[in-house]
Design an enzyme around this catalytic site. Structure first.
Site, PDB file in Angstrom:
ATOM      1  N   HIS A 156       0.844  -1.217   0.000  1.00  0.00           N
ATOM      2  CA  HIS A 156       0.000   0.000   0.000  1.00  0.00           C
ATOM      3  C   HIS A 156       0.869   1.253   0.000  1.00  0.00           C
ATOM      4  O   HIS A 156       0.437   2.309   0.466  1.00  0.00           O
ATOM      5  CB  HIS A 156      -0.938   0.052   1.213  1.00  0.00           C
ATOM      6  CG  HIS A 156      -1.720  -1.198   1.433  1.00  0.00           C
ATOM      7  ND1 HIS A 156      -3.020  -1.368   1.029  1.00  0.00           N
ATOM      8  CD2 HIS A 156      -1.361  -2.370   2.021  1.00  0.00           C
ATOM      9  CE1 HIS A 156      -3.446  -2.581   1.358  1.00  0.00           C
ATOM     10  NE2 HIS A 156      -2.442  -3.215   1.960  1.00  0.00           N
ATOM     11  N   SER A 277      15.035  21.103 -16.864  1.00  0.00           N
ATOM     12  CA  SER A 277      13.884  21.964 -17.102  1.00  0.00           C
ATOM     13  C   SER A 277      14.363  23.220 -17.812  1.00  0.00           C
ATOM     14  O   SER A 277      15.463  23.705 -17.568  1.00  0.00           O
ATOM     15  CB  SER A 277      13.239  22.324 -15.769  1.00  0.00           C
ATOM     16  OG  SER A 277      12.530  23.542 -15.876  1.00  0.00           O
ATOM     17  N   LYS A 283      16.374  21.345 -11.805  1.00  0.00           N
ATOM     18  CA  LYS A 283      15.613  20.121 -12.049  1.00  0.00           C
ATOM     19  C   LYS A 283      16.405  19.019 -12.742  1.00  0.00           C
ATOM     20  O   LYS A 283      17.228  19.263 -13.608  1.00  0.00           O
ATOM     21  CB  LYS A 283      14.364  20.434 -12.899  1.00  0.00           C
ATOM     22  CG  LYS A 283      13.283  21.199 -12.193  1.00  0.00           C
ATOM     23  CD  LYS A 283      12.688  20.476 -10.988  1.00  0.00           C
ATOM     24  CE  LYS A 283      11.840  19.282 -11.369  1.00  0.00           C
ATOM     25  NZ  LYS A 283      10.615  19.673 -12.100  1.00  0.00           N
ATOM     26  N   GLU A 290       9.211   8.096 -16.955  1.00  0.00           N
ATOM     27  CA  GLU A 290       7.836   8.582 -17.123  1.00  0.00           C
ATOM     28  C   GLU A 290       7.262   8.123 -18.464  1.00  0.00           C
ATOM     29  O   GLU A 290       6.105   7.702 -18.550  1.00  0.00           O
ATOM     30  CB  GLU A 290       7.808  10.107 -17.045  1.00  0.00           C
ATOM     31  CG  GLU A 290       8.151  10.645 -15.672  1.00  0.00           C
ATOM     32  CD  GLU A 290       8.374  12.149 -15.719  1.00  0.00           C
ATOM     33  OE1 GLU A 290       7.430  12.890 -15.429  1.00  0.00           O
ATOM     34  OE2 GLU A 290       9.489  12.577 -16.063  1.00  0.00           O
TER      35      GLU A 290
END
Ligand code: ARG
Length: 458
Positions: A156, A277, A283, A290
């Site tokens: 979980h 970024s 970043k 992804e």
């Protein structure tokens, strides 16, 4: 360019119809397979006396020349010739005249396309198996490198029990092995020769399908001609295998996207697999992971595409089936590219072991082992569960760990408990207490690691 089926028509095909019905823009990818199956067919036609040995030889050589021309990029493709079969046959006729006109004896594009696709899928399975193996090797190497590292295990997404990093990596090795096994199983259905079923009913030409099967390396011949041209379940099966691989990759990608965050602070991804970024200078984004997660959608889309395509189709060949290749190729290309990147990503990623160790004692990872220790001292399971639950609550109040509770607290549960209980408290001691087959017990993990090293080595 004239159609191979022009005889019964008086009007030319509308250009818009040609553009709408063509498949050459994507099925040209099957040229090698189409030529391979045509060569086997020609050889067989000579064996049964419908071509002379010289004619068959000329056909095979010309087909090879066509393959070379396609490879060199000089072969003229045209939507007016619809698909790869027509292109190859027309080129053959252009070069050989009447000899070329004999090749399509005893076959149809309906059995030809399934044969080509099966030859292509067989090759694709071989490529995928090798990529899966490379990924498994990368995972096993990481398991070896991080052998001593203990990670928080989650259920979980809440801290649950400790697991060895090696155990974690080997979990994925198991999953990808099942994916490989599934592909090998799918191969059994792929490896049945369609060619010779002709359009739908077979043929009155005395073809020798066994010969073609032998030449093309098919261990079996399809026994029902009607079944052949309508059969795409091997594709639904193959793309399901691809979906399962994509699902495994997508879940792992999600996990590592999380683990790379400041919040989890568990892994450092290789710079070469991340991007920055355009506005935020600090970043480092896990784009590859992804996209791997995102591309899973596309592979599932391909499976849905195929299933909806065959849903409700009457026997036997229907032109709808031409659209199967779009889904097939896209699913394969996507999964293949993801697998290709997954292995170096695994290789290049490092665990932040110090940061992990700093917080390893948070979250009561040893609580379940403590409960099991109570059980082994004779406390009934449910009672032990209740007792440890209360101890956790007490720790939360006192802001301490289970191993920091004083002996009296344990004596209250079972007299004499405090003598041994500290042996299983704390994450590393809890880890040492594991025993069962397949568990994260260091001895078990060492055995499994050795088994996989053996199996994948060489
Ligand atoms: N291009 C077709 C396909 O991909 C080949 C079979 C066509 N058969 C036919 N009778 N039109 O399915």
């Amino acid at each position: 360019m004239s159609k191979t089926w022009g005889g019964r028509f008086t009007a030319d095909t509308d250009k818009r119809v040609e553009a709408y019905t063509e498949s050459i823009s994507y099925d040209r990818r099957l040229y090698r397979h189409d030529i391979l199956s045509s060569k086997a067919h020609a050889t067989m036609l000579a064996e049964i006396g419908l071509l002379t040995a010289k004619e068959a030889q000329a056909i095979r050589e010309t087909l090879d020349a066509i393959a070379r021309e396609i490879e060199s990029g000089t072969f003229p493709f045209s939507t007016s010739l619809e698909d790869i079969h027509t292109h190859v046959e027309s080129a053959l006729i252009k070069r050989l005249g009447d000899v070329g006109r004999k090749l399509h004896t005893g076959r149809s594009r309906n059995d030809q396309i399934v044969t080509d696709v099966k030859l292509w899928v067989r090759e694709a399975i071989g490529l995928l198996l090798e990529k899966i193996r490379q990924l498994q090797i990368a995972l096993v190497e990481s398991a070896e490198r991080e052998k001593g590292l203990i990670l928080p295990g989650y259920t979980h997404l809440q801290r649950a029990q400790p697991v060895l990093a090696a155990h974690y990596f080997l979990a994925y090795v198991e999953k990808y092995q099942r994916d490989a096994d599934r592909l090998n199983d799918c191969l059994k259905r792929v490896n049945v020769l369609p060619l010779g079923a002709a359009a739908l009913a077979g043929t009155s030409i005395p073809i020798d399908r066994e010969s073609v099967a032998r030449q093309l390396g098919f261990p079996a011949v399809a026994a029902n001609s009607l079944d052949v041209s309508s059969d795409r379940d091997f594709l639904v099966e193959f793309v399901s295998c691809l979906v399962q691989i994509a699902l495994h990759l997508g879940g792992w990608a999600e996990e590592w996207v999380l683990w790379a965050t400041t919040e989890f602070n568990m892994i450092e991804l290789p710079d070469s697999f991340c991007t920055g970024s355009s506005i935020m200078p600090h970043k480092k984004n896990p784009d590859v992971l992804e996209l791997m997660r995102g591309k899973t959608a596309r592979v599932i889309g391909s499976l849905t595409h195929l299933m909806v395509l065959v849903k409700g189709l009457p026997m036997a060949y229907n032109r709808d089936l031409q659209e199967d290749k779009l889904a097939l190729f896209d699913a394969f290309d996507t999964v293949s590219a993801s697998l290709e990147l997954a292995a170096p990503l695994v290789e290049g990623t490092r665990f932040r072991s110090e940061a992990i160790a700093l917080r390893l004692e948070d979250g009561f990872l040893d609580a379940t082992t403590l409960m099991e220790y109570l059980i082994q001292q004779g406390v009934p399971m449910r009672q032990a569960h209740e007792a440890v639950g209360k101890l956790v609550r007490l720790c939360e109040e006192k802001r301490c760990r289970l191993g920091e509770l004083p002996p009296e607290v344990y004596e209250e549960i079972v007299a004499g408990l405090s003598r041994g209980v500290y042996k299983v408290l704390g994450v590393s001691r809890a880890m040492e207490a594991f025993r069962s087959f397949g568990s994260t017990a260091p001895e078990q993990v060492a055995q499994q690691l050795a088994r996989w090293q053996n199996r994948l080595g060489g």
